[in-house]
Design an enzyme around this catalytic site. Structure first.
Site, PDB file in Angstrom:
ATOM      1  N   CYS A 194       0.869  -1.262  -0.061  1.00  0.00           N
ATOM      2  CA  CYS A 194      -0.101  -0.150  -0.388  1.00  0.00           C
ATOM      3  C   CYS A 194       1.102   1.235  -0.230  1.00  0.00           C
ATOM      4  O   CYS A 194       1.781   1.591   1.368  1.00  0.00           O
ATOM      5  CB  CYS A 194      -1.638  -0.273   1.222  1.00  0.00           C
TER       6      CYS A 194
ATOM      7  N   CYS B  41       0.619   3.253   3.503  1.00  0.00           N
ATOM      8  CA  CYS B  41       1.476   2.303   4.469  1.00  0.00           C
ATOM      9  C   CYS B  41       2.939   3.155   4.699  1.00  0.00           C
ATOM     10  O   CYS B  41       3.266   3.564   3.829  1.00  0.00           O
ATOM     11  CB  CYS B  41       0.873   1.219   4.580  1.00  0.00           C
TER      12      CYS B  41
ATOM     13  N   HIS C 225      -3.875   1.270   8.723  1.00  0.00           N
ATOM     14  CA  HIS C 225      -4.242   1.023   7.093  1.00  0.00           C
ATOM     15  C   HIS C 225      -5.690  -0.015   7.538  1.00  0.00           C
ATOM     16  O   HIS C 225      -6.485   0.346   5.782  1.00  0.00           O
ATOM     17  CB  HIS C 225      -3.123  -0.666   6.738  1.00  0.00           C
TER      18      HIS C 225
ATOM     19  N   ASN D 251     -14.215   7.534  -2.457  1.00  0.00           N
ATOM     20  CA  ASN D 251     -14.566   6.627  -3.133  1.00  0.00           C
ATOM     21  C   ASN D 251     -14.400   5.720  -2.294  1.00  0.00           C
ATOM     22  O   ASN D 251     -13.157   5.476  -2.969  1.00  0.00           O
ATOM     23  CB  ASN D 251     -14.059   6.886  -4.569  1.00  0.00           C
TER      24      ASN D 251
ATOM     25  N   HIS E 239      -6.578   1.843   1.408  1.00  0.00           N
ATOM     26  CA  HIS E 239      -6.462   2.365   2.642  1.00  0.00           C
ATOM     27  C   HIS E 239      -7.076   3.275   2.565  1.00  0.00           C
ATOM     28  O   HIS E 239      -7.703   4.431   2.175  1.00  0.00           O
ATOM     29  CB  HIS E 239      -4.725   2.963   2.766  1.00  0.00           C
TER      30      HIS E 239
ATOM     31  N   HIS F 120      -8.748   6.989   2.901  1.00  0.00           N
ATOM     32  CA  HIS F 120      -8.556   8.204   2.656  1.00  0.00           C
ATOM     33  C   HIS F 120      -9.833   8.635   1.531  1.00  0.00           C
ATOM     34  O   HIS F 120     -11.021   8.082   1.037  1.00  0.00           O
ATOM     35  CB  HIS F 120      -7.383   7.983   1.443  1.00  0.00           C
TER      36      HIS F 120
ATOM     37  N   GLN G 116      -9.951  12.113  -1.079  1.00  0.00           N
ATOM     38  CA  GLN G 116      -9.170  13.185  -1.967  1.00  0.00           C
ATOM     39  C   GLN G 116     -10.213  14.259  -2.495  1.00  0.00           C
ATOM     40  O   GLN G 116     -11.553  14.621  -1.388  1.00  0.00           O
ATOM     41  CB  GLN G 116      -9.343  12.289  -3.853  1.00  0.00           C
TER      42      GLN G 116
HETATM   43 ZN   LIG Z   1      -1.794   1.366   3.563  1.00  0.00          ZN
END
Ligand SMILES: [Zn+2]
Ligand SMILES: [Zn+2]
Lengths: 318, 559
Positions: free
Chosen positions: A31, A34, A88, A128, A139, A141, A143
């Site tokens: 990832c 990470c 993560h 998304n 992970h 997150h 945007q």
């Molecule tokens: Zn990650």
């Protein structure tokens, strides 16, 4: 190639970004978000950074229109990856309230900082979640797109909220909040400062909107106790989603704040969050197909009042 | 002037708007007025042909309370009741000259408002002042909406400046209007959010290079962006070379840069004193009266001050090379003062309105200094939109607070702060408002702790420019300086001010850390409550640039 092109058929701008073609699709290796991955060499708490594969850049190349029919403009916006946590395996639904509060503070800073550039017209913060909506990384997150123009649907929202204000002398969402709080059948969750509801005009089967009860045009205007209450709403809604079909629920989460560098509509534009989930059932997807894409007209196969009742009945403890 | 329609904006009806529209033949000119619907109200635009001194577009019924606004930085912006009397001190009329009004022939015996007026439920204002001077004459029960052209001849149909009528409360209409003006004048607001130091409110003209060096040394821990020397360095008004208290300007700028600050300098580029060499050498560069003699624009420094004719090509060349030279010396921040001088009425080389002449002069400076920061002062507000990065929006502050002094633009912390409040809505939209300097010293001042604190808090919460003016060897109110640093850690703020009409001001000021509230219940007596919304989370932000040029913003919780 990075530029904007004007569509005379629909009065809208399209971002051409040929770099995004090189973007990895569902990388199976480590990832990048990470610690030790491509983007972070050392531990962090939260971060927002320039996307490696942006469709807009502050220093985007200058472009010239080919002629009055084929107009072009610079894609001088910004695309950032907004990382919620170093963990993560977390998610909005799994994160501590405290971490979501920090995320809200980071969102506020990104909004204010990016709005200082006079070229920015709209700061769009979104997430998304799930491969069903094209997320390539699991992970946690989101945007952020800082647009140098007002995207079409935002313009539609601004115009209709302004029209409602002209006709009624009030903010439309303030009126919706007042109404929904009294009838209650579409409410999913409520606290002192927010309601989460499946709106009367839901386009997706389990669409949920979050409206502050007080009129604010951006999340920056929420005070700390309201920001705390907002993090609870976000946690509750995403937990209910995950528990609804006992699976990690794919959604698009979008923050709608009033345009930046243009305060003309702040009295009419009421900050809100939309969750647009694509599931209509545990194993069924509601696709954005010809009718939705081609006409912007949505067919919702689910009665919003029923969806609200289902989501309301999902018990969560925060 | 012929008869125009009087409408009632407090009891608004659409038909009234149609009464304003249409074709009129007036004495010497023809006028066509068209009305367009706009969110919250209407746009009114005229077309003129012929010889025009002044146009009255329409009149409206005067409400009990009206927010009126003076044309330039120092002039009052305040709420007037129906019994308001100007009572301008007669003995000061000559000294003030055009500083009080672009139309002194009318101003001292009437109640005027320049550019806009606002009431509890409506707003009327002009979107630009590029050719005409838009103003309101308030007479008895009526308010007349006018465009002053100072005697212009239009052979062809000529579009007028646009007037808007907005129907809502002032906390909605004022910022909305500000934004309409910014769009009309294509403003690109500066992203330079500087905190600085200025010599003026400590030293006034008693300032020299040694004092500058001493304060630079004492400023080491302050972390300013800009360090600006004010009026004191020049030979004369018009002779912009250093006097014997200062070395060369290159050396002054270099010294400031040594400390890591952006060098800033003050000058009054459109003013020419009767004792200056410029006045002796170039009487042909000055604005003249009807007899062809140079016209006195105002009096200051115990001198008569004349106005540069910014339509004389050689005068513009002189202006341009003056600013290019200052920029070459290393200055990147220009506080340009007494700007109204370029907009006085009179005979000029070109047949343009005073407003057009002013804009030509200001534009020459803007072009010469390119992307340097320009802070306007003593400036006609509306014609300056789009040309300056910062603007003084009130009278000079002072190391005293006198709520009983005359409200005519004299130095006074009380009226300075009043204007900071009543002109809050243009900040960050037309330019960054300069509330005037903060004096944070505890000595050599008559300001009380509360007055100092309120001035600082209002400036910070309204997200205005922050310039300190203190001898830094004095005891400074460090607690307030810490507040300044905390507020300036992050970018822009979102601000709302309500209560302008009642004078009970409520400021909501939101930033990354939360939403702070400041309620001023009695400005005269400096009675206020401040509530800081700190929250439990303290996020520390650090920025790192990657080798590929990408920016990473890290947010870590600070326990
Ligand atoms: Zn990650
Ligand atoms: Zn609202």
């Amino acid at each position: 190639m990075m530029e904007r092109r004007y569509n005379v058929l629909a009065d809208e701008w399209v971002m051409i970004s040929a770099f995004t073609q090189q973007r990895p699709t569902n990388p199976t290796t480590s990832c990048p978000l990470c610690v030790g991955g491509d983007e972070f060499s050392r531990p962090y708490d939260l971060a927002s950074f320039d996307n490696r594969f942006p469709s807009m850049k502050v220093d985007a190349p200058n472009v010239e229109s080919e002629n009055s029919l084929y107009k072009k403009a610079r894609s001088n916006g910004k695309c950032e990856v907004v990382v919620y946590t170093v963990d993560h395996n977390s998610a909005m639904s799994l994160m501590p309230i405290h971490q979501i509060e920090k995320l809200i503070k980071m969102w506020a800073d990104r909004y204010l900082e990016l709005s200082l550039q006079p070229t920015m017209k709209y700061i769009f913060i979104f997430e998304n979640r799930g491969s069903e909506v094209g997320a390539t990384l699991s992970h946690p997150h989101g945007q952020l797109y800082a647009f140098p123009f007002l995207p079409k649907r935002i313009e539609a929202k601004v115009q209709s909220l302004a029209k409602y204000y002209d006709e009624h002398g009030r903010c439309a969402i303030c009126d919706v909040v007042e109404n929904e709080v009294s009838i209650r059948e579409r409410l999913v969750y409520e606290n002192e400062s927010f309601i989460a509801l499946v709106p009367f005009y839901a386009r997706w089967p389990y669409e949920v909107h979050v409206y502050p009860k007080r009129h604010v045009s951006s999340l920056v205007e929420l005070n700390n106790s309201e920001r705390n209450l907002l993090s609870k709403v976000l946690k509750v809604v995403t937990m209910k989603y995950d528990l609804l079909f006992q699976q990690s629920f794919p959604y698009m989460m979008m923050l709608f704040q009033s345009p930046v560098n243009d305060i003309r509509y702040e009295h009419a534009f009421h900050f809100h969050i939309e969750f647009n989930p694509v599931k209509r059932d545990k194993n069924k997807i509601k696709w954005m197909a010809s009718v939705e894409t081609g006409t912007w007209a949505f067919i919702n196969p689910k009665l919003p009042e029923e969806a609200a009742a289902e989501l309301r009945s999902v018990e969560v403890i925060i | 002037m012929s008869i125009s329609q009087t409408i009632d904006l407090e009891n608004f009806n659409d038909i009234d708007m149609k009464k304003i529209a249409g074709y009129r033949k007036e004495d010497g000119f023809e006028l066509v007025v068209e009305i367009e619907k706009l969110h919250l109200g209407f746009k009114i635009k005229g077309y003129l042909k012929g010889y025009v001194d002044e146009v009255e577009l329409f009149k409206f019924k005067r409400p009990d309370k009206l927010l009126v606004n003076n044309w330039q930085s120092w002039g009052p912006s305040k709420v007037t009741q129906k019994d308001f009397q100007l009572n301008f001190p007669r003995e000061l009329i000559q000294k003030f000259g055009f500083s009080a009004s672009i139309m002194p022939e009318l101003y001292f015996d009437n109640l005027l408002s320049d550019y806009y007026v606002a009431s509890e439920c409506f707003f009327v204002g002009c979107l630009s002042s590029k050719v005409a001077h838009p103003y309101f004459q308030i007479d008895g029960d009526e308010v007349s909406v006018r465009l002053k052209y100072f005697g212009m001849n239009f052979d062809e149909w000529n579009e007028t400046e646009t007037i808007v009528i907005l129907l809502d409360k002032p906390e909605v209409t004022l910022p909305y209007y500000a934004d309409l003006v910014a769009k009309e004048n294509v403003v690109n607001i500066s992203d330079k959010r500087w905190v600085g130091w200025s010599s003026w409110y400590q030293y006034f003209v008693d300032f020299d290079y040694e004092k500058m060096c001493a304060d630079l040394e004492n400023a080491r821990a302050r972390g300013y962006d800009v360090f600006q020397i004010d009026d004191a360095w020049e030979v004369d008004i018009g002779d912009w070379t250093p006097n014997n208290k200062f070395p060369s300007l290159e050396k002054v700028a270099a010294k400031i840069k040594e400390y890591g600050y952006i060098p800033g300098i003050w000058l009054a580029p459109f003013s020419v004193s009767e004792t200056s060499t410029l006045f002796m050498k170039h009487p042909d560069w000055l604005v003249k009266d009807g007899n062809g003699n140079p016209r006195v624009a105002y009096e200051n420094w115990n001198k008569k001050i004349y106005a540069l004719d910014t339509t004389v090509p050689q005068a513009v060349d002189w202006l341009t090379s003056l600013f290019e030279h200052l920029k070459d010396c290393g200055f990147e921040y220009f506080k340009i003062d007494f700007l109204f001088a370029a907009a006085i009425q009179g005979k000029r080389f070109e047949n343009v309105t005073p407003v057009q002449a002013y804009i030509q002069g200001l534009n020459a400076i803007r072009q010469a200094v390119a992307d340097s920061f320009v802070l306007g002062c003593g400036a006609p507000l509306l014609p300056s939109v789009g040309y300056v990065d910062g603007m003084r929006i009130g009278p000079d502050t002072a190391p005293y607070w006198d709520a009983n002094g005359p409200d005519i633009g004299h130095p006074n912390a009380y009226y300075a702060l009043r204007n900071v409040l009543t002109r809050w809505h243009i900040n960050g939209i037309w330019w960054w408002n300069d509330p005037d300097c903060l004096m944070l010293r505890k000595v050599d001042t008559q300001l009380s702790d509360a007055q100092r604190e309120l001035y600082t808090l209002v400036s910070l919460l309204l997200d205005n420019m922050i310039i300190q003016s203190d001898n830094l060897s004095y005891e400074i109110d460090d607690r307030l300086w810490t507040v300044v640093s905390e507020y300036r850690k992050y970018g822009k703020r979102k601000v709302l001010l309500s209560g302008i009409m009642s004078g009970q001001y409520n400021i909501t000021s939101c930033g990354v850390d939360g939403c702070d509230l400041l309620s001023i219940t009695d400005l005269e007596k400096c009675v206020f409550t401040y509530s800081k919304d700190s929250g439990d989370i303290k996020l520390e932000k650090t920025i790192e640039m990657q080798d590929d040029g990408r920016r990473f913003n890290y947010y870590n919780e600070n326990d």
